[in-house]
Design an enzyme around this catalytic site. Structure first.
Site, PDB file in Angstrom:
ATOM      1  CE  LYS A  54       1.241   1.606   4.926  1.00 40.76           C
ATOM      2  NZ  LYS A  54       1.204   0.137   4.876  1.00 40.76           N
ATOM      3  CD  GLN A  98       2.961  -2.367   6.932  1.00 35.92           C
ATOM      4  OE1 GLN A  98       1.924  -1.714   6.814  1.00 35.92           O
ATOM      5  NE2 GLN A  98       3.941  -2.297   6.045  1.00 35.92           N
ATOM      6  CG  ASP A 121      -3.440  -2.896   2.897  1.00 38.90           C
ATOM      7  OD1 ASP A 121      -2.778  -1.948   2.434  1.00 38.90           O
ATOM      8  OD2 ASP A 121      -3.164  -3.478   3.954  1.00 38.90           O
TER       9      ASP A 121
HETATM   10  N1  GUN Z   1       3.819  -4.123   3.583  1.00 39.34           N
HETATM   11  C1  GUN Z   1       4.473  -3.409   2.634  1.00 39.34           C
HETATM   12  N2  GUN Z   1       3.598  -2.623   1.954  1.00 39.34           N
HETATM   13  C2  GUN Z   1       2.374  -2.856   2.496  1.00 39.34           C
HETATM   14  C3  GUN Z   1       1.066  -2.343   2.235  1.00 39.34           C
HETATM   15  O1  GUN Z   1       0.837  -1.507   1.344  1.00 39.34           O
HETATM   16  N3  GUN Z   1       0.070  -2.820   3.030  1.00 39.34           N
HETATM   17  C4  GUN Z   1       0.289  -3.744   4.002  1.00 39.34           C
HETATM   18  N4  GUN Z   1      -0.761  -4.167   4.714  1.00 39.34           N
HETATM   19  N5  GUN Z   1       1.469  -4.245   4.262  1.00 39.34           N
HETATM   20  C5  GUN Z   1       2.522  -3.792   3.516  1.00 39.34           C
END
Ligand code: GUN
Length: 282
Positions: A54, A98, A121
């Site tokens: 990211k 996350q 998200d």
């Molecule tokens: N953990 C695994 N995929 C994601 C995601 O797309 N967003 C977040 N915040 N945590 C994750």
């Protein structure tokens, strides 16, 4: 017939290029760079890899990223305080915590604390609710990424029979809502569903988000179906695989996503788009 393998990496890369261009145009108009706060708690190796991807995508597009690496022992109260500070900070557009979180922290409470306008998200009850009533704003990245991928291939989903396997808050449920919004007739399967094989084998589009290798047998796939594999598992030999028995399924499907290189890059690209959208919401 052998399926077209959907190249999520290249579709995502094109999306990132467009986002970069828009951010650069906006900069010339006097807008600051969109800013994403990423909160990573503990040392989960998979989470570290996802967060790294990211941050790299932020660098590619011109989004400013600010990472908070918090200790595994951080309290729920401390995390809530950090989110409140980020909510109030007008120079921050997006907040991402996350997951998974350590077991002493309520994920539900943390997500609900995020300002829906900064919820890049698309996980807050507000944003899931907007999607449910057909007025989406910030949309969950993986499900919306799947829709964008299908749109870029000019696949018209209207009237298709869709089957989603997996009912998680972050993927299965918003995927159900996205497909419904796209005018599919949607069935969602979970651990108590009777005869999943029968349901999958009737589907025009199969979306699997289970996280169990070979859960979807290739022979269940209807000839000409679209197969979207959101599952991701690292095997003991370090190989990354999805939920679908790929080699058999690809001989029956019209389109299929590989793992890796399918849905994953679309999730990241959609997060970048959401951060830009979030900046424009204020
Ligand atoms: N953990 C695994 N995929 C994601 C995601 O797309 N967003 C977040 N915040 N945590 C994750």
């Amino acid at each position: 017939m052998s399926a077209k393998i959907i190249d999520g990496k290249s579709i995502a890369s094109e999306l990132l290029d467009n986002i970069k261009e828009e951010i650069s145009t906006r900069a010339k108009e006097g807008h600051r760079a969109p800013t994403l706060v990423v909160i990573l708690i503990g040392e989960n190796p998979a989470s570290k890899i996802y967060v790294g991807r990211k941050i790299m995508a932020c660098e590619k597009t011109g989004i400013k990223s600010v990472t908070h690496n918090l200790n595994e022992n951080v309290t729920e109260k401390e995390l809530l305080t950090l989110i409140t500070i980020c909510n109030k900070d007008i120079t921050i557009d997006g907040i991402l915590v996350q997951s998974p979180l350590p077991s002493h922290i309520s994920e539900e409470k943390i997500i609900e604390a995020i300002d829906p306008k900064k919820d890049v998200d698309g996980f807050t009850p507000h944003n899931i609710g907007l999607l449910a009533i057909k007025t989406p704003s910030l949309r969950s990245c993986t499900p919306y990424g799947v829709i964008k991928m299908l749109n870029s291939l000019k696949i018209n989903l209207e009237g298709m029979d869709a089957v989603v396997i997996g009912q998680s808050n972050h993927v299965g449920r918003p995927m159900f809502l996205e497909l419904l919004l796209a005018k599919c007739t949607v069935t969602i399967c979970h651990s108590r569903t009777k005869n999943i094989q029968e349901k999958v084998s009737q589907a025009d589009i199969i979306v699997s988000a289970v996280g169990v290798p070979n859960f979807i047998k290739g022979l269940w796939v209807k000839h000409g179906a679209i197969v979207i594999d959101i599952g991701i598992t690292r095997l003991d030999n370090n190989k990354i695989v999805g939920d679908v028995e790929f080699d058999v399924a690809k001989e029956r499907a019209a389109f299929i996503t590989p793992v890796p290189g399918g849905v994953g890059p679309m999730t990241v690209a959609t997060l970048m788009e959401n951060t830009l959208i979030a900046q424009k919401l204020f």
